[in-house]
Design an enzyme around this catalytic site. Structure first.
Site, mmCIF file in Angstrom:
data_model
loop_
_atom_site.group_PDB
_atom_site.id
_atom_site.type_symbol
_atom_site.label_atom_id
_atom_site.label_comp_id
_atom_site.label_asym_id
_atom_site.label_seq_id
_atom_site.Cartn_x
_atom_site.Cartn_y
_atom_site.Cartn_z
ATOM 1 N N SER A 12 4.111 -3.464 7.491
ATOM 2 C CA SER A 12 2.797 -2.932 8.774
ATOM 3 C C SER A 12 2.578 -3.281 9.748
ATOM 4 C CB SER A 12 1.758 -2.719 7.724
ATOM 5 O OG SER A 12 1.383 -3.068 7.275
ATOM 6 N N GLY A 138 -7.296 -13.109 11.805
ATOM 7 C CA GLY A 138 -8.601 -12.257 12.444
ATOM 8 C C GLY A 138 -8.275 -11.515 12.161
ATOM 9 N N LYS A 193 -10.111 -14.547 1.932
ATOM 10 C CA LYS A 193 -11.225 -13.367 2.647
ATOM 11 C C LYS A 193 -9.933 -12.878 0.743
ATOM 12 C CE LYS A 193 -8.233 -12.010 5.035
ATOM 13 N NZ LYS A 193 -7.294 -10.703 5.105
ATOM 14 N N SER A 256 -7.968 -1.945 3.481
ATOM 15 C CA SER A 256 -6.699 -3.247 2.909
ATOM 16 C C SER A 256 -6.939 -2.486 1.288
ATOM 17 C CB SER A 256 -8.568 -3.664 3.143
ATOM 18 O OG SER A 256 -8.199 -4.895 2.106
ATOM 19 N N VAL A 281 2.711 -5.992 -1.057
ATOM 20 C CA VAL A 281 2.856 -6.810 -1.099
ATOM 21 C C VAL A 281 0.895 -7.400 -1.533
ATOM 22 C CG1 VAL A 281 2.417 -9.734 -1.533
ATOM 23 C CG2 VAL A 281 4.719 -8.318 -1.172
#
Length: 336
Positions: A12, A138, A193, A256, A281
Protein backbone atom coordinates in the site's frame (compact mmCIF):
# COMPACT_ATOMS: atom_id res chain seq x y z
CA UNK A 1 14.59 17.08 -13.82
CA UNK A 2 12.91 13.75 -14.48
CA UNK A 3 14.50 10.92 -12.48
CA UNK A 4 14.29 7.15 -12.87
CA UNK A 5 13.27 5.65 -9.53
CA UNK A 6 12.90 2.02 -8.52
CA UNK A 7 10.34 1.57 -5.75
CA UNK A 8 10.99 -1.79 -4.10
CA UNK A 9 7.78 -3.09 -2.58
CA UNK A 10 4.32 -2.83 -4.24
CA UNK A 11 2.35 -2.78 -0.99
CA UNK A 12 0.00 0.00 0.00
CA UNK A 13 2.68 2.53 0.95
CA UNK A 14 4.99 1.65 -1.92
CA UNK A 15 2.10 2.07 -4.35
CA UNK A 16 1.04 5.39 -2.84
CA UNK A 17 4.58 6.78 -2.92
CA UNK A 18 4.94 5.59 -6.52
CA UNK A 19 1.95 7.71 -7.41
CA UNK A 20 3.45 10.75 -5.65
CA UNK A 21 6.67 10.34 -7.62
CA UNK A 22 4.74 9.78 -10.85
CA UNK A 23 2.65 12.90 -10.21
CA UNK A 24 5.94 14.81 -10.01
CA UNK A 25 6.92 13.62 -13.47
CA UNK A 26 9.43 10.92 -12.54
CA UNK A 27 9.76 7.52 -14.21
CA UNK A 28 8.61 5.00 -11.61
CA UNK A 29 9.47 1.30 -11.65
CA UNK A 30 7.51 -0.58 -9.00
CA UNK A 31 9.25 -3.87 -8.19
CA UNK A 32 7.85 -6.94 -6.42
CA UNK A 33 7.99 -10.72 -6.74
CA UNK A 34 4.28 -11.41 -7.34
CA UNK A 35 3.69 -12.03 -11.04
CA UNK A 36 -0.10 -11.69 -10.84
CA UNK A 37 0.15 -8.39 -8.99
CA UNK A 38 2.64 -7.00 -11.51
CA UNK A 39 0.42 -8.10 -14.39
CA UNK A 40 -2.59 -6.39 -12.80
CA UNK A 41 -0.68 -3.13 -12.32
CA UNK A 42 0.62 -3.14 -15.89
CA UNK A 43 -2.55 -4.26 -17.65
CA UNK A 44 -5.40 -2.94 -15.50
CA UNK A 45 -3.49 -0.17 -13.69
CA UNK A 46 -4.93 -1.27 -10.36
CA UNK A 47 -3.56 -2.84 -7.17
CA UNK A 48 -6.81 -4.14 -5.72
CA UNK A 49 -5.22 -6.09 -2.88
CA UNK A 50 -4.63 -2.72 -1.23
CA UNK A 51 -6.84 -0.19 -3.06
CA UNK A 52 -10.21 -1.34 -4.37
CA UNK A 53 -11.23 1.76 -6.33
CA UNK A 54 -7.95 3.41 -7.35
CA UNK A 55 -6.77 3.62 -10.96
CA UNK A 56 -3.03 4.14 -11.26
CA UNK A 57 -1.35 6.14 -13.98
CA UNK A 58 -0.35 3.83 -16.83
CA UNK A 59 3.17 5.30 -16.70
CA UNK A 60 3.77 3.45 -13.41
CA UNK A 61 5.30 0.17 -14.56
CA UNK A 62 5.55 -2.93 -12.38
CA UNK A 63 8.59 -5.21 -12.57
CA UNK A 64 9.35 -8.67 -11.21
CA UNK A 65 12.87 -8.69 -12.69
CA UNK A 66 14.99 -6.80 -10.15
CA UNK A 67 17.94 -6.36 -12.51
CA UNK A 68 15.70 -4.75 -15.12
CA UNK A 69 14.10 -2.52 -12.49
CA UNK A 70 17.53 -1.29 -11.36
CA UNK A 71 18.90 -0.67 -14.85
CA UNK A 72 19.97 2.98 -15.14
CA UNK A 73 17.95 4.25 -12.16
CA UNK A 74 18.91 7.41 -10.29
CA UNK A 75 17.39 6.40 -6.96
CA UNK A 76 16.04 3.44 -4.99
CA UNK A 77 13.19 3.55 -2.49
CA UNK A 78 12.91 0.51 -0.20
CA UNK A 79 9.33 -0.08 1.03
CA UNK A 80 9.55 -3.79 1.78
CA UNK A 81 8.71 -5.37 5.17
CA UNK A 82 11.48 -5.10 7.76
CA UNK A 83 11.98 -8.87 7.89
CA UNK A 84 13.05 -9.04 4.23
CA UNK A 85 14.92 -5.73 3.97
CA UNK A 86 18.35 -7.32 4.42
CA UNK A 87 17.65 -10.01 1.81
CA UNK A 88 16.41 -7.50 -0.77
CA UNK A 89 19.37 -5.20 -0.04
CA UNK A 90 21.75 -8.09 -0.66
CA UNK A 91 20.04 -8.81 -3.98
CA UNK A 92 20.27 -5.13 -4.93
CA UNK A 93 23.97 -5.01 -4.06
CA UNK A 94 24.66 -8.04 -6.23
CA UNK A 95 22.89 -6.55 -9.27
CA UNK A 96 23.53 -2.81 -9.05
CA UNK A 97 26.29 -1.58 -11.36
CA UNK A 98 26.27 2.17 -10.68
CA UNK A 99 25.96 4.68 -7.83
CA UNK A 100 22.43 5.68 -6.76
CA UNK A 101 20.57 7.58 -4.09
CA UNK A 102 19.09 5.15 -1.54
CA UNK A 103 15.96 5.93 0.48
CA UNK A 104 13.64 3.84 2.60
CA UNK A 105 10.07 4.34 3.82
CA UNK A 106 9.65 1.23 5.99
CA UNK A 107 9.01 1.38 9.73
CA UNK A 108 10.47 -1.30 11.93
CA UNK A 109 13.52 -2.76 13.67
CA UNK A 110 15.21 -5.97 12.56
CA UNK A 111 14.61 -8.95 14.82
CA UNK A 112 17.71 -10.60 16.20
CA UNK A 113 20.12 -7.76 15.44
CA UNK A 114 17.81 -4.99 16.79
CA UNK A 115 19.15 -2.79 13.97
CA UNK A 116 17.42 0.13 12.31
CA UNK A 117 16.66 -0.24 8.60
CA UNK A 118 19.17 2.40 7.53
CA UNK A 119 21.89 0.44 9.35
CA UNK A 120 20.88 -2.73 7.51
CA UNK A 121 21.02 -0.93 4.16
CA UNK A 122 24.36 0.65 5.02
CA UNK A 123 25.81 -2.77 5.86
CA UNK A 124 24.50 -4.55 2.79
CA UNK A 125 24.90 -1.97 -0.01
CA UNK A 126 28.55 -1.04 -0.54
CA UNK A 127 29.48 2.61 -0.07
CA UNK A 128 30.69 3.04 -3.64
CA UNK A 129 27.17 2.24 -4.89
CA UNK A 130 25.25 4.76 -2.77
CA UNK A 131 25.18 7.99 -0.84
CA UNK A 132 24.07 8.24 2.78
CA UNK A 133 20.69 6.59 3.40
CA UNK A 134 17.57 8.80 3.56
CA UNK A 135 14.67 7.86 5.84
CA UNK A 136 11.24 8.95 4.56
CA UNK A 137 8.89 8.80 7.53
CA UNK A 138 6.05 10.60 9.27
CA UNK A 139 2.27 10.71 9.84
CA UNK A 140 0.90 9.09 6.72
CA UNK A 141 -1.77 6.61 5.74
CA UNK A 142 -1.42 5.16 2.25
CA UNK A 143 -5.21 5.23 1.94
CA UNK A 144 -5.16 9.03 2.18
CA UNK A 145 -1.99 9.71 0.21
CA UNK A 146 -3.29 7.63 -2.72
CA UNK A 147 -6.28 10.01 -3.04
CA UNK A 148 -3.89 12.99 -2.81
CA UNK A 149 -4.96 14.12 0.64
CA UNK A 150 -2.54 16.55 2.33
CA UNK A 151 0.43 14.75 3.91
CA UNK A 152 3.52 16.15 5.67
CA UNK A 153 6.46 13.91 6.56
CA UNK A 154 10.23 14.01 7.12
CA UNK A 155 13.28 13.14 5.02
CA UNK A 156 16.12 12.32 7.41
CA UNK A 157 19.78 11.74 6.60
CA UNK A 158 23.16 12.52 8.12
CA UNK A 159 23.94 14.07 4.72
CA UNK A 160 21.72 17.13 4.30
CA UNK A 161 22.21 17.11 0.53
CA UNK A 162 20.76 13.59 0.34
CA UNK A 163 17.80 14.67 2.49
CA UNK A 164 17.22 17.65 0.19
CA UNK A 165 17.37 15.34 -2.83
CA UNK A 166 14.53 13.24 -1.42
CA UNK A 167 12.66 16.41 -0.49
CA UNK A 168 12.86 17.61 -4.08
CA UNK A 169 11.71 14.26 -5.49
CA UNK A 170 8.55 14.00 -3.43
CA UNK A 171 7.32 17.49 -2.53
CA UNK A 172 4.28 18.87 -4.36
CA UNK A 173 0.94 20.56 -3.67
CA UNK A 174 -0.39 17.75 -1.47
CA UNK A 175 2.77 15.99 -0.28
CA UNK A 176 5.37 18.01 1.62
CA UNK A 177 8.70 16.87 3.10
CA UNK A 178 10.83 18.55 5.77
CA UNK A 179 14.52 17.66 6.07
CA UNK A 180 15.92 16.32 9.33
CA UNK A 181 19.39 15.17 10.39
CA UNK A 182 18.32 12.94 13.30
CA UNK A 183 18.18 9.58 11.55
CA UNK A 184 18.09 7.61 14.81
CA UNK A 185 15.19 9.68 16.13
CA UNK A 186 13.12 9.53 12.96
CA UNK A 187 13.62 5.79 12.51
CA UNK A 188 12.99 4.80 16.12
CA UNK A 189 9.91 7.02 16.28
CA UNK A 190 8.50 5.45 13.12
CA UNK A 191 9.14 1.93 14.37
CA UNK A 192 8.14 2.23 18.02
CA UNK A 193 4.88 4.10 17.45
CA UNK A 194 3.50 0.87 15.95
CA UNK A 195 3.75 -0.75 19.38
CA UNK A 196 1.67 1.98 20.99
CA UNK A 197 -0.84 1.78 18.14
CA UNK A 198 -1.39 -1.90 18.93
CA UNK A 199 -2.04 -0.93 22.54
CA UNK A 200 -4.38 1.90 21.59
CA UNK A 201 -6.36 -0.45 19.39
CA UNK A 202 -6.58 -2.98 22.23
CA UNK A 203 -8.01 -0.31 24.54
CA UNK A 204 -10.70 0.42 21.97
CA UNK A 205 -11.46 -3.27 21.54
CA UNK A 206 -11.85 -3.59 25.30
CA UNK A 207 -14.36 -0.74 25.32
CA UNK A 208 -12.27 2.03 26.87
CA UNK A 209 -12.80 5.63 25.73
CA UNK A 210 -10.94 8.80 24.80
CA UNK A 211 -9.38 9.30 28.24
CA UNK A 212 -7.58 5.98 27.93
CA UNK A 213 -6.62 6.77 24.33
CA UNK A 214 -5.00 10.04 25.39
CA UNK A 215 -3.22 8.29 28.24
CA UNK A 216 -1.59 5.58 26.13
CA UNK A 217 -0.54 8.01 23.40
CA UNK A 218 1.12 10.48 25.78
CA UNK A 219 2.72 7.92 28.09
CA UNK A 220 3.62 5.84 25.06
CA UNK A 221 5.46 8.83 23.61
CA UNK A 222 7.42 9.06 26.85
CA UNK A 223 8.53 5.44 26.46
CA UNK A 224 9.45 5.90 22.80
CA UNK A 225 11.53 8.94 23.69
CA UNK A 226 13.30 7.17 26.57
CA UNK A 227 14.45 4.34 24.36
CA UNK A 228 15.28 6.54 21.38
CA UNK A 229 17.40 8.95 23.43
CA UNK A 230 19.23 5.99 24.97
CA UNK A 231 20.08 4.89 21.42
CA UNK A 232 21.42 8.35 20.54
CA UNK A 233 18.40 10.28 19.23
CA UNK A 234 17.58 13.94 19.84
CA UNK A 235 14.62 14.38 22.27
CA UNK A 236 13.00 17.15 20.20
CA UNK A 237 12.56 14.79 17.24
CA UNK A 238 9.79 13.02 19.17
CA UNK A 239 7.57 16.09 19.26
CA UNK A 240 7.86 16.51 15.50
CA UNK A 241 6.18 14.92 12.49
CA UNK A 242 7.93 11.57 12.76
CA UNK A 243 7.31 11.42 16.51
CA UNK A 244 4.05 12.66 17.98
CA UNK A 245 2.62 13.24 14.49
CA UNK A 246 3.05 9.63 13.40
CA UNK A 247 1.96 8.36 16.81
CA UNK A 248 -1.32 10.29 16.59
CA UNK A 249 -2.17 9.13 13.09
CA UNK A 250 -1.27 5.50 13.76
CA UNK A 251 -2.69 5.29 17.26
CA UNK A 252 -6.12 6.73 16.47
CA UNK A 253 -7.12 5.59 12.99
CA UNK A 254 -8.89 2.55 11.57
CA UNK A 255 -6.56 2.89 8.57
CA UNK A 256 -3.71 1.65 10.79
CA UNK A 257 -3.20 -2.11 10.56
CA UNK A 258 -1.44 -1.98 13.95
CA UNK A 259 -4.45 -0.27 15.53
CA UNK A 260 -6.81 -2.75 13.87
CA UNK A 261 -4.71 -5.65 15.12
CA UNK A 262 -4.84 -4.32 18.67
CA UNK A 263 -8.58 -3.73 18.40
CA UNK A 264 -9.10 -7.35 17.38
CA UNK A 265 -6.92 -8.57 20.26
CA UNK A 266 -8.93 -6.42 22.67
CA UNK A 267 -12.11 -8.04 21.39
CA UNK A 268 -10.69 -11.45 22.22
CA UNK A 269 -9.24 -12.69 18.93
CA UNK A 270 -6.03 -14.73 18.94
CA UNK A 271 -2.88 -13.21 17.49
CA UNK A 272 -2.47 -15.97 14.88
CA UNK A 273 -6.00 -15.33 13.61
CA UNK A 274 -5.46 -11.57 13.58
CA UNK A 275 -2.30 -11.91 11.50
CA UNK A 276 -3.99 -14.35 9.10
CA UNK A 277 -7.06 -12.15 8.63
CA UNK A 278 -5.03 -8.95 8.19
CA UNK A 279 -3.31 -10.23 5.06
CA UNK A 280 -0.55 -7.64 5.52
CA UNK A 281 2.52 -7.41 7.74
CA UNK A 282 1.75 -6.02 11.21
CA UNK A 283 5.12 -4.39 11.96
CA UNK A 284 4.10 -3.55 15.54
CA UNK A 285 4.07 -7.22 16.51
CA UNK A 286 7.71 -7.92 15.66
CA UNK A 287 8.83 -4.45 16.74
CA UNK A 288 7.35 -5.03 20.20
CA UNK A 289 9.69 -7.97 20.69
CA UNK A 290 12.73 -5.99 19.55
CA UNK A 291 11.85 -2.98 21.72
CA UNK A 292 11.21 -5.19 24.76
CA UNK A 293 14.60 -6.87 24.33
CA UNK A 294 16.35 -3.52 23.86
CA UNK A 295 14.67 -2.07 26.95
CA UNK A 296 15.80 -5.09 29.01
CA UNK A 297 19.32 -4.81 27.63
CA UNK A 298 19.61 -1.06 28.29
CA UNK A 299 17.66 -0.95 31.54
CA UNK A 300 14.95 1.35 30.14
CA UNK A 301 11.58 1.48 31.93
CA UNK A 302 8.88 0.78 29.32
CA UNK A 303 5.82 -0.62 31.14
CA UNK A 304 3.38 -0.17 28.24
CA UNK A 305 5.73 -1.90 25.81
CA UNK A 306 6.42 -4.66 28.33
CA UNK A 307 2.70 -5.25 28.84
CA UNK A 308 2.01 -5.38 25.10
CA UNK A 309 4.91 -7.82 24.74
CA UNK A 310 3.34 -10.05 27.40
CA UNK A 311 -0.03 -9.90 25.63
CA UNK A 312 1.50 -10.79 22.26
CA UNK A 313 4.10 -13.35 23.31
CA UNK A 314 3.11 -14.65 26.76
CA UNK A 315 -0.70 -14.81 26.42
CA UNK A 316 -1.34 -12.19 29.09
CA UNK A 317 -4.98 -11.13 29.17
CA UNK A 318 -5.11 -7.49 27.96
CA UNK A 319 -7.45 -6.35 30.72
CA UNK A 320 -5.18 -7.90 33.37
CA UNK A 321 -2.23 -6.10 31.80
CA UNK A 322 -4.03 -2.76 32.03
CA UNK A 323 -4.80 -3.31 35.71
CA UNK A 324 -1.17 -4.12 36.41
CA UNK A 325 -0.07 -0.84 34.81
CA UNK A 326 -2.68 1.16 36.70
CA UNK A 327 -1.58 -0.40 40.00
CA UNK A 328 2.10 0.38 39.52
CA UNK A 329 3.79 2.56 42.13
CA UNK A 330 2.84 6.21 41.59
CA UNK A 331 5.52 8.59 40.32
CA UNK A 332 6.18 12.07 38.95
CA UNK A 333 5.06 12.70 35.37
CA UNK A 334 8.31 14.40 34.35
CA UNK A 335 10.51 11.62 35.74
CA UNK A 336 12.40 10.72 32.58
Amino acid sequence: MIKKIAVLGPGSWGTALSQVLNDNGHEVRLWGNNLEQAKEINEKHTNTRYFKDIILDEKIVAYTDLKAALDGVDALLFVVPTKVTRLVAQQVAALLDHRVHVMHASKGLEQGTHERISSVLTEEIPEHLRGEIVVVSGPSHAEETIVRDITLISAASIDNNEAKYAQSLFSNDYFRLYTNNDVIGVETAGALKNIIAVGAGALHGLGFGDNAKAAIITRGLTEITRLGVALGAEPLTYIGLSGVGDLIVTGTSVHSRNWRAGDALGRGEKLADVEKNMGMVIEGVSTTKVAYELAQQLGIDMPITETIYQVLYENLDPRTGILEIMRRETRAENEF
